[in-house]
Design an enzyme around this catalytic site. Structure first.
Site, short mmCIF file in Angstrom:
data_model
loop_
_atom_site.label_atom_id
_atom_site.label_comp_id
_atom_site.label_asym_id
_atom_site.label_seq_id
_atom_site.Cartn_x
_atom_site.Cartn_y
_atom_site.Cartn_z
N ARG A 37 -1.91 67.04 0.43
CA ARG A 37 -0.46 66.90 0.26
C ARG A 37 0.20 66.51 1.57
O ARG A 37 1.27 65.94 1.59
CB ARG A 37 0.12 68.22 -0.24
N LYS A 90 -15.92 79.26 0.11
CA LYS A 90 -15.91 80.69 -0.19
C LYS A 90 -14.49 81.24 -0.01
O LYS A 90 -13.75 80.69 0.80
CB LYS A 90 -16.90 81.48 0.65
N ASP A 168 -11.40 88.14 3.56
CA ASP A 168 -11.70 86.70 3.70
C ASP A 168 -12.84 86.51 4.70
O ASP A 168 -13.84 85.86 4.37
CB ASP A 168 -10.44 85.92 4.11
#
Ligand code: NAP
Length: 308
Positions: A37, A90, A168
């Site tokens: 974007r 991931k 994360d």
């Protein structure tokens, strides 16, 4: 054989730092397009969205989804429906169950779905797995502590629902542990610290065990200053094995057995190419299952606000 033409979707930190150079360095695959974007890459076809890319670039064979986990399922479904092979960064999704339909579609379409766990491709991981395969393991201690302000600047998605917060990076440790331990393990206790202004944890402690009552202790922290620590310490009946620097270094009884520069992504892409050539998929959800269990079983503690 004709090279696999791949497109990267989401040109953020990991795409720029690792995916672009790894694709360039890997035989039989070439970077043919970007869907971003906000960004472009010199000499590479650009599309603003994945939808535009799928509609306008029929000669793309595969996509690497380097977007945040919250938007990945819809992108993977669209790419598989358009007949593309799919590499998922991931964690492979924002929920465990959303992977089921993707696995089914990949099978029906005869396409490769690769839920990549980059830390498993760190140079010391396979030697550690082989080393531990026939050893008596007495305990495991993981310390995975990094400074979110250094490693994830401006990544608001990480503290949104589905962003996983400190899991994360923490899921990388679990992706290694699920690979190197010879037996499956399960969560027995967890405490997750949520900043009062965020929807995902900033620290966690976890206890796991297995059928032999192996004690496994995991400490995750996103506010580590000073030395950054990504370490797995396995005590065996013969001595202590330590995987450090995220899996780049392996020591046993104080002696370095492996000490190599990180080279995870070229090996990861070589595996993706091999999967495509063999018509296979690789989707191991076990690290994500452990994180989901932590959110299910973990006691939640509210801590002070987190501002970048
Ligand atoms: P990032 O820097 O925030 O990049 C993600 C990119 O995805 C953004 O730059 C944006 O790309 C796109 N994006 C963001 N929000 C989106 C939305 N709502 N819809 C569609 N596209 C969106 O994050 P990152 O660090 O690269 O991490 C991406 C994934 O890779 C995560 O799952 C992370 O766990 C994993 N990963 C990260 C690292 C690391 O060290 N950073 C290491 C290994 C794996 P455009 O502006 O180009 O559209």
């Amino acid at each position: 054989m004709k090279p696999i033409r791949i497109a990267i979707v989401g040109l953020g930190k990991i795409a720029r730092d690792q995916h672009v150079p790894a694709i360039t360095a890997t035989a039989c695959i070439e970077l043919a397009a970007i869907a971003s974007r906000n960004a472009t890459l010199d000499g590479v076809a650009h599309f603003a969205t994945l939808e535009e890319l799928l509609a306008q670039a029929p000669d793309i064979d595969a996509v690497a989804l380097c977007t945040p986990p919250q938007v990945r399922r819809a992108q993977a479904a669209a790419a598989l429906a358009a007949g593309k092979h799919v590499l998922l960064e991931k964690p492979p999704g924002a929920t465990v169950a959303e992977l089921g339909p993707l696995i089914t579609t990949a099978g029906e379409r005869g396409k490769t779905l690769f839920a990549s766990w980059h830390s498993r491709f760190a140079p010391a991981v396979e030697p550690a797995r082989v080393f531990l395969a026939n050893r008596e393991i007495r305990s495991v201690a993981i310390i995975w502590k990094e400074d979110v302000r250094i490693w994830h600047p401006g990544q608001r998605w990480i503290f949104e629902p589905g962003g996983l917060g400190v899991f994360d990076p923490g899921i990388n440790a679990l992706s290694i542990l699920t690979r190197i331990l010879p037996k499956p393990f399960f969560l027995t206790r967890a405490e997750l610290s949520f900043p009062e202004n965020r929807a995902a944890p900033i620290a966690a402690t976890l206890d796991f065990s297995d059928a032999s009552d192996l004690p496994i202790r995991v400490e995750l922290d996103f506010l580590q200053t000073g030395p950054q620590i990504w370490e797995i310490r396995v005590e065996t009946s013969d001595g202590v094995l330590t995987l450090s620097e995220g899996g780049a270094r392996l020591t046993y009884a104080g002696v370095a057995l492996v000490d190599e520069k990180q080279a995870e992504y070229p090996a990861l892409y070589a595996h993706f190419v091999d999967l495509i050539q063999r018509g296979a998929s690789d989707v191991d959800l076990s690290p994500l299952v452990h994180v989901a269990d932590a959110f299910m079983l973990g006691r939640r503690v509210t801590v002070g606000r987190f501002e970048e």
